[in-house]
Design an enzyme around this catalytic site. Sequence first.
Site, PDB file in Angstrom:
ATOM      1  N   ASP A 225       0.996  -1.138  -0.140  1.00 43.15           N
ATOM      2  CA  ASP A 225      -0.173   0.054  -0.032  1.00 43.15           C
ATOM      3  C   ASP A 225       0.784   1.194  -0.083  1.00 43.15           C
ATOM      4  OD1 ASP A 225      -2.297   1.734   0.177  1.00 43.15           O
ATOM      5  OD2 ASP A 225      -3.270   0.320   1.336  1.00 43.15           O
ATOM      6  N   HIS A 248       2.748   1.759  -3.300  1.00 44.47           N
ATOM      7  CA  HIS A 248       1.912   2.442  -4.011  1.00 44.47           C
ATOM      8  C   HIS A 248       2.457   4.125  -4.066  1.00 44.47           C
ATOM      9  CE1 HIS A 248      -1.663  -0.232  -3.914  1.00 44.47           C
ATOM     10  NE2 HIS A 248      -0.622  -0.940  -4.431  1.00 44.47           N
TER      11      HIS A 248
END
Length: 375
Positions: A225, A248
């Site tokens: 993430d 990310h």
Amino acid sequence: MLQQSLFLFLFFTLISSSLCGSSFRDEHLANLVEHTPGFDPSAYPSFFGTIDKDRPADDLKASFTSLQMKYEADQITESRRYDNLGTPGSSPGEVSVEDFGAEGYGESDDTEAFKKAWDKICSSDTNVQPVLVVPENKKYYVKPITFLGPCKSDSITLKILGTIEASNDPAHYKNDRYHWLLFYNINNFKLEGHGGTIDGNGKTWWENSCKINSSKPCTVAPTCDDCISIVNGSKNIEAIDVTCGPGHGISIGSLGAKKSEAHVSNVLVNGAKITGTMNGVRIKTWQGGSGYVENIIFQNIKMDNVGNPIIIDQNYCDQKSPCSEQSSAVQVRNVFYKNITGTSATKMTTTFNCSKTFPCEGIMQQEIDLVYKAK
């Protein structure tokens, strides 16, 4: 002083991040940026003022010369303080986790010591700003923990000089699979690094993910993430010298899901090294939401093999079925990108996917040098 409650969620499930400072304070951002590494005052002649909405839409530079980002706290707090030798100096209000039994050998459980140390500084009402210190050259093994507020002091600091290492035992996350270090309901909170490390033991989790191990069922398995996720309610945020990857990237959002109202303002990301991430610096909002993201600066960032290095997506849709077009959106305005260089894993190095009804406003780029690097 207008009190702001900060709900700061640190998602370090699958990454190891080296931090050097993440805080918010009361200086005008012009002064704040001026004292950060890599700042060139000549590049910001009169950048901070009030946005003039009467100027032509295409005159972005003229609009940005009058941008001002205001901070509302009453006390000015230096994000770094050095002694005569040039090393970080100590503060009269500092308390070490080792004062409460933390050993820092990387094997014994130091979670309880961290809890006791936090309770001590959070309950302190002294005039000296309380600082919780994680000493250098040590590795502290910590299970999931919540640093809970409100605290008595007007401001509070966590200074990470050593390493905080996450438990890799899934049983320790059975009550909450998504949070390891959770900071909740704290006003004027500052996180400093000075070479410290937050080690999420990501390799262990990734090797046991269904995306790597086909014998594992893909149900609600976690994936990499955001290295930093700046969410609703965040205001006056400073992140300096961050190392990020994989994952990310550095994100604002997502915001506005399920037609919710969201507000994020006055964010500075200054100095970052981002490597092998799916995105670089990103702002993501759902259609149908409301509110705003405003007064954002991304500068002095180096990227290596990063997908979508610069992206604003006001049509973010993280669900299996297509998202229907909505008439409302979270407004994105006054975003400045400066001195962002490196290589891109995607041909499109900059993407502005803005809303038809509430389009992006006041977006400016300066000294951007991103080159597509084919695999």
